[in-house]
Design a protein around this motif. Sequence first.
Motif, PDB file in Angstrom:
ATOM      1  N   HIS A   1      33.442  34.722  53.559  1.00 31.03           N
ATOM      2  CA  HIS A   1      32.575  33.891  52.502  1.00 31.03           C
ATOM      3  C   HIS A   1      32.232  32.355  52.818  1.00 31.03           C
TER       4      HIS A   1
ATOM      5  N   ALA B   1      42.891  37.590  46.237  1.00 33.49           N
ATOM      6  CA  ALA B   1      41.728  38.217  45.853  1.00 33.49           C
ATOM      7  C   ALA B   1      41.312  37.253  44.443  1.00 33.49           C
ATOM      8  N   ARG B   2      42.172  36.917  43.479  1.00 32.11           N
ATOM      9  CA  ARG B   2      41.943  35.927  42.635  1.00 32.11           C
ATOM     10  C   ARG B   2      41.313  34.713  43.217  1.00 32.11           C
TER      11      ARG B   2
ATOM     12  N   LEU C   1      37.011  34.696  36.494  1.00 31.48           N
ATOM     13  CA  LEU C   1      35.488  35.138  36.195  1.00 31.48           C
ATOM     14  C   LEU C   1      35.257  35.289  34.719  1.00 31.48           C
TER      15      LEU C   1
ATOM     16  N   ARG D   1      39.343  45.408  48.559  1.00 23.83           N
ATOM     17  CA  ARG D   1      39.203  44.668  50.070  1.00 23.83           C
ATOM     18  C   ARG D   1      40.385  44.358  50.508  1.00 23.83           C
TER      19      ARG D   1
ATOM     20  N   LEU E   1      37.168  43.384  45.036  1.00 25.89           N
ATOM     21  CA  LEU E   1      38.158  42.406  45.936  1.00 25.89           C
ATOM     22  C   LEU E   1      39.671  43.141  46.047  1.00 25.89           C
TER      23      LEU E   1
ATOM     24  N   VAL F   1      37.611  35.699  44.515  1.00 26.53           N
ATOM     25  CA  VAL F   1      36.752  36.354  43.657  1.00 26.53           C
ATOM     26  C   VAL F   1      35.459  35.576  43.105  1.00 26.53           C
TER      27      VAL F   1
ATOM     28  N   LEU G   1      33.788  43.028  40.088  1.00 23.85           N
ATOM     29  CA  LEU G   1      33.909  42.348  40.899  1.00 23.85           C
ATOM     30  C   LEU G   1      35.481  42.062  41.568  1.00 23.85           C
ATOM     31  N   ALA G   2      36.389  41.956  40.635  1.00 24.25           N
ATOM     32  CA  ALA G   2      37.788  41.800  40.833  1.00 24.25           C
ATOM     33  C   ALA G   2      38.086  43.189  41.133  1.00 24.25           C
TER      34      ALA G   2
ATOM     35  N   VAL H   1      43.034  38.879  38.537  1.00 24.34           N
ATOM     36  CA  VAL H   1      41.842  38.516  39.117  1.00 24.34           C
ATOM     37  C   VAL H   1      40.739  38.287  38.587  1.00 24.34           C
ATOM     38  N   MET H   2      40.502  39.255  37.367  1.00 25.70           N
ATOM     39  CA  MET H   2      39.428  39.135  36.532  1.00 25.70           C
ATOM     40  C   MET H   2      39.238  37.719  36.013  1.00 25.70           C
TER      41      MET H   2
ATOM     42  N   LYS I   1      34.155  33.033  44.661  1.00 25.33           N
ATOM     43  CA  LYS I   1      33.537  32.512  45.843  1.00 25.33           C
ATOM     44  C   LYS I   1      33.566  31.080  46.225  1.00 25.33           C
TER      45      LYS I   1
END
Length: 229
Positions: free
Chosen positions: A200, A162-163, A119, A137, A134, A166, A130-131, A115-116, A168
């Motif tokens: 979002h 999530a990825r 970013l 979440r 989410l 993340v 942030l990862a 997920v990171m 947005k």
Amino acid sequence: MTEKSEKYSNHIIVAESLGKEVTTSEGLLQILSGIDLIIQSGESIAVVGESGSGKSTLISLLAGLDTPTSGSITVNGRLLTAMDEDGRAALRSELIGFVFQSFQLLQGLTALENVMLPLELSGNRQAKPLAAALLKRVGLSHRLTHTPKQLSGGEQQRVALARAFVGKPAILFADEPTGNLDSKTGARIIDLLFELNHEHNTTLILVTHDQALASRCRRTIRLNSGTIA
């Protein structure tokens, strides 16, 4: 800005006279023909149709992963079909997220690292928190250090969601996001997909054979032999 991009600057995606053909051993194969499509910001759209009707090809073109044989595509007021590959890649990085049926997670990375990754590629120094937020979440705060092989199919798809969200993205493309999941797990993924979509205000464009998933969308586009039915 071109006259065409000014004309459609209030729409997130506009396709005009879109066509795609490929050369096969038997000659030219027309996959898409005469596609005209306007998508408003924040819309949720299901693309449905029989196998081979051109669904995946259409979203690949709209996302700039492939190029059309004819016609034009404008994304967020910018003429996608006038860009080279570097330009399309930059636009995807800025505006677009993806969720795939086969998850497309990197096997050597943990859930958190997967997920990171987008970013980090964009230079965001807050990639880790942030990862992690989410993943929490989507209910995976206890799975941050697990690799894809240590996760169930439903968990892998939640990591993929999530990825996708993340960064947005303004637009999220999903290609059969519940296709490899059982009905109960698929229903949970559908709920998460639309929860994140609403939170979002992401424009959601998905290919599906799942009628339950299609019915959740604001609009359905049906393809029949490469044209909009």
